[in-house]
Motif scaffolding. Structure first.
Motif, PDB file in Angstrom:
ATOM      1  N   LYS A   5     159.142  21.443 -36.136  1.00 24.36           N
ATOM      2  CA  LYS A   5     158.195  22.333 -35.979  1.00 24.36           C
ATOM      3  C   LYS A   5     158.070  24.099 -35.791  1.00 24.36           C
ATOM      4  N   LYS A   6     159.635  24.191 -34.942  1.00 26.28           N
ATOM      5  CA  LYS A   6     159.060  25.391 -34.426  1.00 26.28           C
ATOM      6  C   LYS A   6     159.469  26.009 -36.539  1.00 26.28           C
ATOM      7  N   ILE A   7     160.291  25.549 -37.587  1.00 27.58           N
ATOM      8  CA  ILE A   7     160.061  26.363 -38.781  1.00 27.58           C
ATOM      9  C   ILE A   7     159.292  25.817 -39.323  1.00 27.58           C
ATOM     10  N   ALA A   8     158.314  24.928 -39.483  1.00 26.43           N
ATOM     11  CA  ALA A   8     157.339  25.228 -39.724  1.00 26.43           C
ATOM     12  C   ALA A   8     156.152  26.201 -39.166  1.00 26.43           C
ATOM     13  N   ASN A   9     156.254  26.614 -38.357  1.00 30.10           N
ATOM     14  CA  ASN A   9     155.415  27.915 -37.346  1.00 30.10           C
ATOM     15  C   ASN A   9     155.613  29.159 -37.836  1.00 30.10           C
ATOM     16  N   GLN A  10     156.367  29.059 -38.385  1.00 31.87           N
ATOM     17  CA  GLN A  10     157.557  30.096 -38.835  1.00 31.87           C
ATOM     18  C   GLN A  10     157.643  30.079 -40.535  1.00 31.87           C
ATOM     19  N   ILE A  11     157.379  28.944 -40.506  1.00 37.40           N
ATOM     20  CA  ILE A  11     156.161  29.337 -42.356  1.00 37.40           C
ATOM     21  C   ILE A  11     154.528  29.706 -42.547  1.00 37.40           C
ATOM     22  N   ALA A  12     153.969  28.959 -41.394  1.00 35.90           N
ATOM     23  CA  ALA A  12     152.970  29.290 -41.036  1.00 35.90           C
ATOM     24  C   ALA A  12     152.231  30.557 -40.725  1.00 35.90           C
ATOM     25  N   HIS A  13     153.135  30.999 -39.899  1.00 38.12           N
ATOM     26  CA  HIS A  13     152.607  32.413 -39.587  1.00 38.12           C
ATOM     27  C   HIS A  13     153.429  33.391 -40.470  1.00 38.12           C
ATOM     28  N   ASN A  14     153.985  33.572 -41.710  1.00 30.41           N
ATOM     29  CA  ASN A  14     154.287  34.413 -42.858  1.00 30.41           C
ATOM     30  C   ASN A  14     153.708  33.870 -43.517  1.00 30.41           C
ATOM     31  N   SER A  15     153.214  32.850 -43.566  1.00 28.79           N
ATOM     32  CA  SER A  15     152.224  32.351 -44.970  1.00 28.79           C
ATOM     33  C   SER A  15     150.920  31.776 -44.415  1.00 28.79           C
TER      34      SER A  15
ATOM     35  N   ALA B 148     148.438  30.563 -45.812  1.00 32.40           N
ATOM     36  CA  ALA B 148     147.378  29.476 -46.334  1.00 32.40           C
ATOM     37  C   ALA B 148     147.511  28.237 -46.495  1.00 32.40           C
ATOM     38  N   ALA B 149     148.759  28.276 -46.264  1.00 27.66           N
ATOM     39  CA  ALA B 149     149.923  27.411 -46.901  1.00 27.66           C
ATOM     40  C   ALA B 149     149.092  26.109 -46.197  1.00 27.66           C
ATOM     41  N   LYS B 150     149.948  26.838 -44.781  1.00 27.57           N
ATOM     42  CA  LYS B 150     148.942  25.082 -43.762  1.00 27.57           C
ATOM     43  C   LYS B 150     147.898  24.336 -44.728  1.00 27.57           C
ATOM     44  N   GLU B 151     146.351  24.806 -44.935  1.00 26.16           N
ATOM     45  CA  GLU B 151     145.922  24.752 -45.087  1.00 26.16           C
ATOM     46  C   GLU B 151     145.970  24.748 -46.181  1.00 26.16           C
ATOM     47  N   MET B 152     145.955  24.728 -47.217  1.00 23.22           N
ATOM     48  CA  MET B 152     146.029  24.484 -48.303  1.00 23.22           C
ATOM     49  C   MET B 152     146.662  22.729 -48.785  1.00 23.22           C
TER      50      MET B 152
ATOM     51  N   PHE C 111     152.689  20.793 -41.383  1.00 27.83           N
ATOM     52  CA  PHE C 111     151.024  20.939 -42.041  1.00 27.83           C
ATOM     53  C   PHE C 111     150.266  19.539 -41.679  1.00 27.83           C
ATOM     54  N   ARG C 112     151.302  19.040 -42.545  1.00 29.88           N
ATOM     55  CA  ARG C 112     149.646  17.553 -42.839  1.00 29.88           C
ATOM     56  C   ARG C 112     149.691  16.894 -41.583  1.00 29.88           C
ATOM     57  N   ALA C 113     150.788  16.703 -40.412  1.00 35.40           N
ATOM     58  CA  ALA C 113     150.633  16.007 -39.476  1.00 35.40           C
ATOM     59  C   ALA C 113     149.317  16.817 -38.473  1.00 35.40           C
ATOM     60  N   GLU C 114     149.571  18.217 -38.478  1.00 39.03           N
ATOM     61  CA  GLU C 114     148.437  18.943 -37.907  1.00 39.03           C
ATOM     62  C   GLU C 114     147.660  18.380 -37.383  1.00 39.03           C
TER      63      GLU C 114
ATOM     64  N   LEU D 250     136.839  31.027 -45.147  1.00 41.70           N
ATOM     65  CA  LEU D 250     139.059  31.265 -46.098  1.00 41.70           C
ATOM     66  C   LEU D 250     139.190  32.651 -45.516  1.00 41.70           C
ATOM     67  N   GLU D 251     140.450  32.112 -45.128  1.00 33.67           N
ATOM     68  CA  GLU D 251     142.290  32.577 -44.964  1.00 33.67           C
ATOM     69  C   GLU D 251     142.721  33.788 -45.757  1.00 33.67           C
ATOM     70  N   SER D 252     142.249  33.459 -47.247  1.00 30.27           N
ATOM     71  CA  SER D 252     143.342  34.037 -47.854  1.00 30.27           C
ATOM     72  C   SER D 252     142.232  34.028 -49.445  1.00 30.27           C
ATOM     73  N   ASN D 253     142.755  34.900 -50.311  1.00 29.19           N
ATOM     74  CA  ASN D 253     141.536  35.338 -51.354  1.00 29.19           C
ATOM     75  C   ASN D 253     142.471  33.817 -52.711  1.00 29.19           C
ATOM     76  N   LEU D 254     143.524  33.083 -52.091  1.00 30.72           N
ATOM     77  CA  LEU D 254     144.596  32.560 -52.484  1.00 30.72           C
ATOM     78  C   LEU D 254     143.359  31.121 -53.116  1.00 30.72           C
ATOM     79  N   PHE D 255     143.648  30.854 -52.233  1.00 26.38           N
ATOM     80  CA  PHE D 255     142.053  29.171 -52.478  1.00 26.38           C
ATOM     81  C   PHE D 255     141.164  29.013 -53.690  1.00 26.38           C
ATOM     82  N   LYS D 256     141.121  30.648 -53.758  1.00 25.73           N
ATOM     83  CA  LYS D 256     139.558  30.811 -55.305  1.00 25.73           C
ATOM     84  C   LYS D 256     141.175  29.999 -56.426  1.00 25.73           C
ATOM     85  N   PHE D 257     142.682  30.234 -57.230  1.00 25.63           N
ATOM     86  CA  PHE D 257     143.230  30.246 -57.598  1.00 25.63           C
ATOM     87  C   PHE D 257     144.103  29.268 -57.663  1.00 25.63           C
TER      88      PHE D 257
END
Length: 275
Positions: A40-50, A52-56, A14-17, A254-261
């Protein structure tokens, strides 16, 4: 995905991107040495499901990089990174006679040390294998020629949400009671997220997906100033990642309301900080 090393690879991806951005928030030329097509494949899978995680991760990386750089410019010569994973700051943010102390499990640190050496990346870092909660942070630092009287910056990234609240408080108390002059930065979730009381269904859905892939979030703090007061510490900064997003990514939604919390903060001992 349930071991620390695996998690470290995902965060590193996520950081490298961010390096690929036209105007990146930060540059990390070191992180690529740990990554490959599998990570990269695993990270893409996580990012697809979540997503907001990558941007956070990117937002908190930028914030912590800036605070660390300012501490070093202000004369700080000791940096402690708790649960360091594949953090690359010892190699890319340094200064004259600045010593890093990184604490994580032995396997992660061994992999890190060997890969840095193989790629001829230099860093003034002392690796401390161990569990800073179970074994005690201060006990681990005593084994590594750490100078408790020197101004020190503690970086605690991506850990507090996964620890028990009493353990988070215990770590802060250990730093407060044993280090003369310090600042400590960490990220944390609002307690509303942990209790599922934010009122946002997208946040609850996000947590459910995240926890099914990784680990439960068990600790949050509703008011970091209250925690600081109870520990006789001083809040220097406290920002939601929504605040950081508005500052760092003007014009992007914002990609998600989670950023507020989801927050980042910096505290110091009341008798005075590093700078």
């Amino acid at each position: 995905m349930k071991n620390v090393t695996g998690t470290a690879f995902i965060v590193a991806e996520f950081r490298a991107e961010e390096n690929e951005e036209a105007i990146p928030l930060y540059t990390d030329p070191v992180v690529k040495i740990w990554l490959n097509e599998e990570t990269k494949k695993i990270a893409n899978q996580i990012a697809h499901n979540s997503p907001a995680a990558k941007e956070m991760v990117k937002l908190r990386t930028k914030y912590f990089d800036d605070v660390l750089s300012n501490q070093i410019l202000g004369g700080c010569k000791q940096v402690v990174i708790l649960g360091s994973g594949l953090d690359s700051r010892a190699a890319r943010i340094n200064g004259e006679k600045v010593t890093y102390f990184e604490i994580d499990d032995r396997a992660t640190l061994q992999l890190k040390k060997e890969t840095l050496k193989a790629n001829k990346v230099t860093a003034n870092v002392r690796y401390i294998p161990g569990d800073y909660v179970k074994e005690g942070l201060i006990s681990l630092l005593h084994q590594s020629e750490f100078d408790f009287a020197r101004p020190t910056y503690f970086l605690w990234e991506g850990n507090t949400t996964l620890l028990g609240k009493k353990d988070v408080i215990f770590v802060l108390e250990q730093i407060r009671d044993n280090v003369t002059n310090f600042r400590v930065s960490f990220d944390y979730m609002s307690e509303q997220v942990i209790l599922r009381t934010t009122g946002y269904q997208d946040i609850n859905d996000y947590i459910d997906k995240y926890e099914s892939m990784y680990a439960p979030w068990i600790t949050g703090f509703e008011n970091i100033a209250t925690l600081a007061d109870e520990l006789n510490l001083k809040v220097i900064e406290n920002f939601s990642t929504a605040d950081l997003h508005a500052q760092y990514r003007p014009g992007r939604s914002l990609e998600s309301n989670l950023f507020k919390f989801y927050f980042v903060c910096t505290l110091e001992n009341v008798v005075g900080g590093v700078s």
